[in-house]
Enzyme design. Sequence first.
Site, mmCIF file in Angstrom:
data_model
loop_
_atom_site.group_PDB
_atom_site.id
_atom_site.type_symbol
_atom_site.label_atom_id
_atom_site.label_comp_id
_atom_site.label_asym_id
_atom_site.label_seq_id
_atom_site.Cartn_x
_atom_site.Cartn_y
_atom_site.Cartn_z
ATOM 1 N N ARG A 18 1.064 -0.855 -0.266
ATOM 2 C CA ARG A 18 -0.162 -0.178 -0.070
ATOM 3 C C ARG A 18 1.166 1.165 0.090
ATOM 4 N NH1 ARG A 18 -1.309 3.918 3.590
ATOM 5 N NH2 ARG A 18 -0.637 2.960 5.317
ATOM 6 N N LYS A 19 0.639 2.306 -1.015
ATOM 7 C CA LYS A 19 1.280 3.574 -0.905
ATOM 8 C C LYS A 19 -0.121 4.637 -0.832
ATOM 9 C CE LYS A 19 4.300 6.045 -3.007
ATOM 10 N NZ LYS A 19 3.874 7.781 -2.948
ATOM 11 N N SER A 20 0.083 6.014 0.005
ATOM 12 C CA SER A 20 -0.470 6.317 0.949
ATOM 13 C C SER A 20 -1.102 7.376 0.048
ATOM 14 C CB SER A 20 -0.661 7.458 2.027
ATOM 15 O OG SER A 20 -0.769 6.233 3.476
ATOM 16 N N THR A 21 -0.061 7.964 -0.583
ATOM 17 C CA THR A 21 -0.790 9.415 -2.112
ATOM 18 C C THR A 21 0.064 8.731 -3.736
ATOM 19 O OG1 THR A 21 2.033 10.064 -1.589
ATOM 20 C CG2 THR A 21 0.601 10.781 -0.508
ATOM 21 N N PHE A 63 -4.142 5.317 -1.333
ATOM 22 C CA PHE A 63 -5.109 4.734 -0.320
ATOM 23 C C PHE A 63 -4.486 5.157 0.859
ATOM 24 C CE2 PHE A 63 -7.257 2.782 -4.150
ATOM 25 C CZ PHE A 63 -8.320 3.016 -4.112
#
Length: 513
Positions: A18-21, A63
């Site tokens: 997962r990566k936030s941006t 996300f």
Amino acid sequence: MASSSPKNPALRCAIYTRKSTEHGLELEFNSLDAQREACEAYIKSQASLGWKVLPQPYDDPAFSGGNLERPALKKLLKDIEAGKVDVVVVYKIDRLTRSLADFAKLVEAFDARSISFVAVTQQFNTTTSMGRLTLNVLLSFAQFERELSSERVRDKVAASRRKGKWTGGTVPLGYEARDKKLVINPTEAETVRTIFRRYIELQSFGRLVADLDKRGIVTKRRNTKVKKFNGGIPFTYGPLAHFLKNRIYVGETGHGGKWYPGEHKAIVDQKTFDKVQGLLKSGIHKRMIKRSESGALLMGKLFDDRGNAMSPSFSSKNGARYRFYVSSAILRGRKAEAGSVARVSATNTEQRLINALRQRLKIDQAVMDADVIGSYVARADLSSRAVKISTTPAAKIRSNQLSIPWQVCQPSSATIIEANSECQPSAKLVQAIVRAHAWLRDLQSDKFDTVEALAASVELHPKLVRQELRHAFLAPAVTKAILTGGQPSALSLARIPKTLPLTWLEQCRALGF
């Protein structure tokens, strides 16, 4: 001869990343690739234990870890339920979630299927109490970091808005976002001015919606992955009201309910904007008065057979006032969306429902019409052949559904409810007075020992009965005027105070006589 040692059973390992941006996702080798490579290397180091990488990728680019609304995570949980996964592997715990509450849910889902969980850069064993404590401490810091980052972002947005800067979001009609600033789109800006100008000329949402449809004016068109946010649809009341109140069009930016001078240029001049706001407030006030005085018993409960709310309306002709219920689709200028019955006589509809309810539920005649609707009707759906009533639990019927045969009357047959109001008695006021005197007589004749006993017999709350009894103590002049229709036009049940003045003279003054 030595026997060969048994092979370890194969363990299917799902790698979640997962990566936030979105930052950096366009690179050939991005953060998600780095996470997956580290997880694959760890799984290979456990090959002697039978660990094997599943080919299915579970990647969530851009996300947040603050919730579980992520497509790849949902796919992973679905595969776990289907028994396709034995081990979940992540680079760090916060890649899976940054919320303690969400992690507790995930652990519960993992435990239910005996799924192992591994973070390759954080060694711990969740099968022991100390391991679980270590995990919870790590997650607490991950959640703290997320909340701290959110606070910093909120503070930065607030400071930027106070300085009049555009900080992103939905770009309003009339502007384009360029270099993190709002720039006027000349074509759309002219459309904005047209809408404001036409509202001042027409002074009606209904007429304005029809006018915009005729001109082909729609909401702002956008290119997004989600179709419902692409815009380009006809205006309706809600979006139109928001549009006309938006202070961005006078060159301001808002935050936390306050507005500040913005860096962008205004499209509408202040004089025009203020005039529109004055008309909007005036219209809201008039609609509130009309609704409060309409006496519409089914307001908010009556719908057509296409799910549109039927709103109270009226018309006047030759000194007579007619009440109707009109489909909200008609009021929004969307005639094609209305049901098979778009407009009905209000008084006729209300009385048909009330009479049917009284008959089928055996309701005492002393119970007022408004209380019959308020107590027993949750919703009524109107078609050309029947009215389907969804009753409240108070009706005490098994299916909570009643169907009443219906034949639609023509609009011209609407009942006159106010003609020469100076000599027409109000049915509601008369009914309230008659009922109050009947109750008072029952109490005086010892038919009921207490108000509570009386309330139980009519299935009403004692507090409501006590409030209604006050109508038996109105001044004789007030009672006579109400019975003959000579009361002031502004007098209604709602305007009779719950605590009446003690002297009849003061009563008359308080009630406008």
